[in-house]
Design an enzyme around this catalytic site. Structure first.
Site, PDB file in Angstrom:
ATOM      1  N   THR A  45      76.978  59.005   6.168  1.00  0.00           N
ATOM      2  CA  THR A  45      78.339  59.523   6.109  1.00  0.00           C
ATOM      3  C   THR A  45      79.315  58.382   5.833  1.00  0.00           C
ATOM      4  OG1 THR A  45      79.937  60.949   7.208  1.00  0.00           O
ATOM      5  CG2 THR A  45      78.656  59.538   8.653  1.00  0.00           C
ATOM      6  N   LYS A  47      78.233  56.195   1.846  1.00  0.00           N
ATOM      7  CA  LYS A  47      77.530  57.032   0.858  1.00  0.00           C
ATOM      8  C   LYS A  47      77.265  56.318  -0.464  1.00  0.00           C
ATOM      9  CE  LYS A  47      78.869  61.498   2.716  1.00  0.00           C
ATOM     10  NZ  LYS A  47      79.303  62.867   2.457  1.00  0.00           N
ATOM     11  N   ASP A  57      74.890  67.346   0.000  1.00  0.00           N
ATOM     12  CA  ASP A  57      76.259  67.904  -0.071  1.00  0.00           C
ATOM     13  C   ASP A  57      76.352  68.786  -1.314  1.00  0.00           C
ATOM     14  OD1 ASP A  57      77.202  66.563   2.146  1.00  0.00           O
ATOM     15  OD2 ASP A  57      77.982  64.866   1.015  1.00  0.00           O
ATOM     16  N   GLY A  72      88.563  62.763  -4.834  1.00  0.00           N
ATOM     17  CA  GLY A  72      87.901  61.688  -4.078  1.00  0.00           C
ATOM     18  C   GLY A  72      86.388  61.855  -4.125  1.00  0.00           C
TER      19      GLY A  72
HETATM   20  P1  ATR Z   1      86.653  61.976   0.362  1.00  0.00           P
HETATM   21  O1  ATR Z   1      85.537  61.037   0.110  1.00  0.00           O
HETATM   22  O2  ATR Z   1      86.535  62.701   1.683  1.00  0.00           O
HETATM   23  O3  ATR Z   1      86.919  62.905  -0.751  1.00  0.00           O
HETATM   24  P2  ATR Z   1      88.726  60.184  -0.490  1.00  0.00           P
HETATM   25  O4  ATR Z   1      87.794  59.614  -1.484  1.00  0.00           O
HETATM   26  O5  ATR Z   1      89.609  59.275   0.285  1.00  0.00           O
HETATM   27  O6  ATR Z   1      87.955  61.055   0.583  1.00  0.00           O
HETATM   28  O7  ATR Z   1      89.615  61.268  -1.260  1.00  0.00           O
HETATM   29  C1  ATR Z   1      90.649  61.881  -0.666  1.00  0.00           C
HETATM   30  C2  ATR Z   1      91.251  62.921  -1.621  1.00  0.00           C
HETATM   31  O8  ATR Z   1      92.236  63.628  -0.898  1.00  0.00           O
HETATM   32  C3  ATR Z   1      91.954  62.305  -2.801  1.00  0.00           C
HETATM   33  O9  ATR Z   1      91.894  63.190  -3.883  1.00  0.00           O
HETATM   34  C4  ATR Z   1      93.372  62.164  -2.297  1.00  0.00           C
HETATM   35  O10 ATR Z   1      94.358  62.113  -3.292  1.00  0.00           O
HETATM   36  P3  ATR Z   1      94.729  60.712  -3.997  1.00  0.00           P
HETATM   37  O11 ATR Z   1      93.687  60.492  -5.054  1.00  0.00           O
HETATM   38  O12 ATR Z   1      96.087  60.931  -4.535  1.00  0.00           O
HETATM   39  O13 ATR Z   1      94.699  59.672  -2.911  1.00  0.00           O
HETATM   40  C5  ATR Z   1      93.502  63.452  -1.535  1.00  0.00           C
HETATM   41  N1  ATR Z   1      94.544  63.396  -0.516  1.00  0.00           N
HETATM   42  C6  ATR Z   1      94.505  62.693   0.630  1.00  0.00           C
HETATM   43  N2  ATR Z   1      95.646  62.915   1.332  1.00  0.00           N
HETATM   44  C7  ATR Z   1      96.392  63.772   0.604  1.00  0.00           C
HETATM   45  C8  ATR Z   1      97.658  64.401   0.804  1.00  0.00           C
HETATM   46  N3  ATR Z   1      98.374  64.179   1.894  1.00  0.00           N
HETATM   47  N4  ATR Z   1      98.093  65.251  -0.134  1.00  0.00           N
HETATM   48  C9  ATR Z   1      97.374  65.485  -1.241  1.00  0.00           C
HETATM   49  N5  ATR Z   1      96.167  64.934  -1.489  1.00  0.00           N
HETATM   50  C10 ATR Z   1      95.681  64.086  -0.574  1.00  0.00           C
END
Ligand code: ATR
Length: 492
Positions: free
Chosen positions: A290, A294, A330, A356
């Protein structure tokens, strides 16, 4: 042996806690430093009332206890309570010999000798709340030299420290009776796998009496920690942080149901390289991965599946034919609840919110099933990069309203709306038509604002909890070769 640490302020309350946990443990530790002053007299009779082997401990503040007295006065209290039929008395390794001489009227009594004469075993304890000392093995040998039971409670700060604790099992094999405890988040795996550290017991408590302690019920009923033996196959989950993971609730009952002598343990991991070393040493047969590892595991894998290659992320590693193989459940966990609609062609288009790591798996899974995908994201460059790679469309999250009702599936992959920010909604502006399926990867709460809005509009909704369970079941298959028992319904 599992040992319940009792830290209540009265003997009556300690007995209550003991009764509640009696079926999970085979011994207890009475921490008299936590007792109110008037309770000390009653502590003498505690072993009789408890009717199980009891360790008597009066822990000083510097070792994580509550006793403020100087050693002389503290040992005096210990000696009075030790008149009862205790099985063990804990004495810290640095207590001076002269403080162990006790005055009774005109007489001077050697406390240690008097305990030994009555058949009460002495536990010689050493605590380090800062780390794992370099001379740990030497210390244990020294503590054992007088025929006492050595106890070391140390605070591992890294996976390398954890490896040191697991080496004790082989390197100090000749010391049959010893207690080894790794405290804190890194130490949790050593508490559960205490037998693999060569420890004769592991402490547990209802109130985390020491950092990283688990409840007696969790140790016994979830992990069956006291049933681990040299043949037990070890599995686990690596992450940082990792203790919030729900995966043990999926895998341990599964192993138990198929009568597989195996255990699934959370490993707090700072260095993936160090963990692979531990995995070879214990050995570990397979593990879940996790955040944030990853991607970090990829260089250590001998084989990867097509999905891992595409997504560039691996959430499951299994040891097969002397090699670590990486898979991504996943990906399949996401597809599982949608599979019939993907094969019958009901889902032709999808809007994916977020770009993300989680989003990557989802977009690839949909693209591999010929679904037309649009990625919308707060940072449009991230959406563009993912879209280019997967031959999808992309847009800014600010324009989400323009897609209202135009797709068969909406997937919310960001952490927005997750506890404790339940009121947040990344899809604000999107109006559900009622025909599309709404899928949220957030699993806590089960119904996010996103899902509630979709449900109110008449949409079919899928919670992240279902995906979590499905990917866990697939991991179980990868670990064991068996289907996850259909009789089990883990609450995650
Ligand atoms: P994960 O691996 O869980 O997907 P991550 O790689 O940090 O985590 O990705 C987080 C995603 O959530 C991203 O798409 C992020 O948008 P950004 O690319 O602009 O950072 C999005 N995200 C996180 N907080 C957000 C918020 N408050 N509003 C909109 N999108 C958000």
């Amino acid at each position: 042996m599992l040992c319940l640490t009792l830290t209540e302020s009265t003997i009556a309350k300690d007995l209550e806690v003991l009764e509640r946990n009696r079926r999970f443990v085979s011994m207890s530790e009475l921490r008299v430093d936590c007792l109110a002053s008037g309770e000390m007299e009653k502590a003498v009779d505690f072993p009789k009332k408890a009717a199980m082997p009891i360790i008597l401990t009066c822990r000083r503040i510097s070792d994580g206890g509550k006793c403020e007295l100087a050693d002389k006065a503290r040992i005096e209290i210990l000696s009075r309570v030790a008149e009862g039929s205790f099985a063990y008395v804990d004495i810290e390794d640095d207590v001076k010999r002269r403080d162990l001489k006790i005055k009774r009227g005109e007489q001077s009594i050697d406390f240690e000798a008097s305990l030994k004469a009555r058949g009460i075993r002495i536990i010689r304890s050493f605590h380090d709340f800062e780390g794992v000392p370099a001379d740990l093995f030497g210390r244990i040998s020294k503590l054992a030299a007088r025929g006492d039971i050595p106890k070391v409670a140390v605070m591992p700060q890294s996976m390398l420290d954890v490896i040191t604790l697991f080496r004790i099992h082989d390197e100090l094999r000749e010391i049959k009776e010893k207690i080894v405890i790794g405290m804190g988040a890194y130490g949790v795996c050593t508490r559960i796998l205490y037998k693999r550290c060569g420890s004769m017991l592991s402490f547990c408590s209802d109130n985390e009496a020491a950092p990283g302690q688990l409840s007696a019920q969790t140790m016994k009923e979830l992990y069956h920690a006291d049933s681990v033996n040299d043949l037990t196959h070890i599995y686990g989950v690596i992450g940082n942080p990792v203790l919030q993971t729900k995966s043990p609730v999926i895998h341990n009952p599964g192993f138990h149901a198929i009568h597989y002598n195996a255990i699934y343990v959370p490993f707090q991991v700072d260095s993936v390289r160090a963990f692979f070393k531990l995995a070879e040493m214990l050995p570990v047969y397979g593990f879940s991965v996790t955040i944030p590892h990853k991607r970090n595991v990829l260089p250590y894998l001998g084989r990867i599946t097509r999905e891992v290659k595409q997504i560039g992320s691996c959430n499951t590693v299994v040891h097969i034919q002397s090699m670590w193989k990486g898979i991504n459940t996943d990906y399949y966990g996401f597809l599982e609840p949608l599979s019939s609609r993907l094969t019958d062609g009901t889902i032709k288009s999808a809007l994916v919110i977020g770009a993300g790591g989680a989003s990557r798996a989802i977009v690839w899974a949909l693209r591999n099933h010929d679904v037309k995908v649009t990625v919308v994201n707060r940072t449009v460059e991230h959406a563009k990069a993912l879209a280019m790679e997967t031959m999808s469309a992309y847009d800014s999250l600010d324009h989400i309203s323009a897609y209202s009702g135009s797709v068969d599936l909406v997937v919310q992959t960001t952490s927005v709306g997750m506890t404790p920010h339940e009121q947040d909604d990344a899809s604000k502006g999107y109006l559900f038509s009622g025909k599309e399926i709404a899928f949220d990867l957030v699993y806590k709460p089960r119904e996010t604002v996103f899902l509630r809005r979709a449900k109110e509009a008449g949409c079919r909704t899928i919670s992240g909890a279902l995906m979590l369970l499905e990917q866990g079941k697939l991991q179980f298959e990868a670990f064991t070769g068996y289907h996850y028992p259909s009789s089990l319904h883990p609450v995650i």
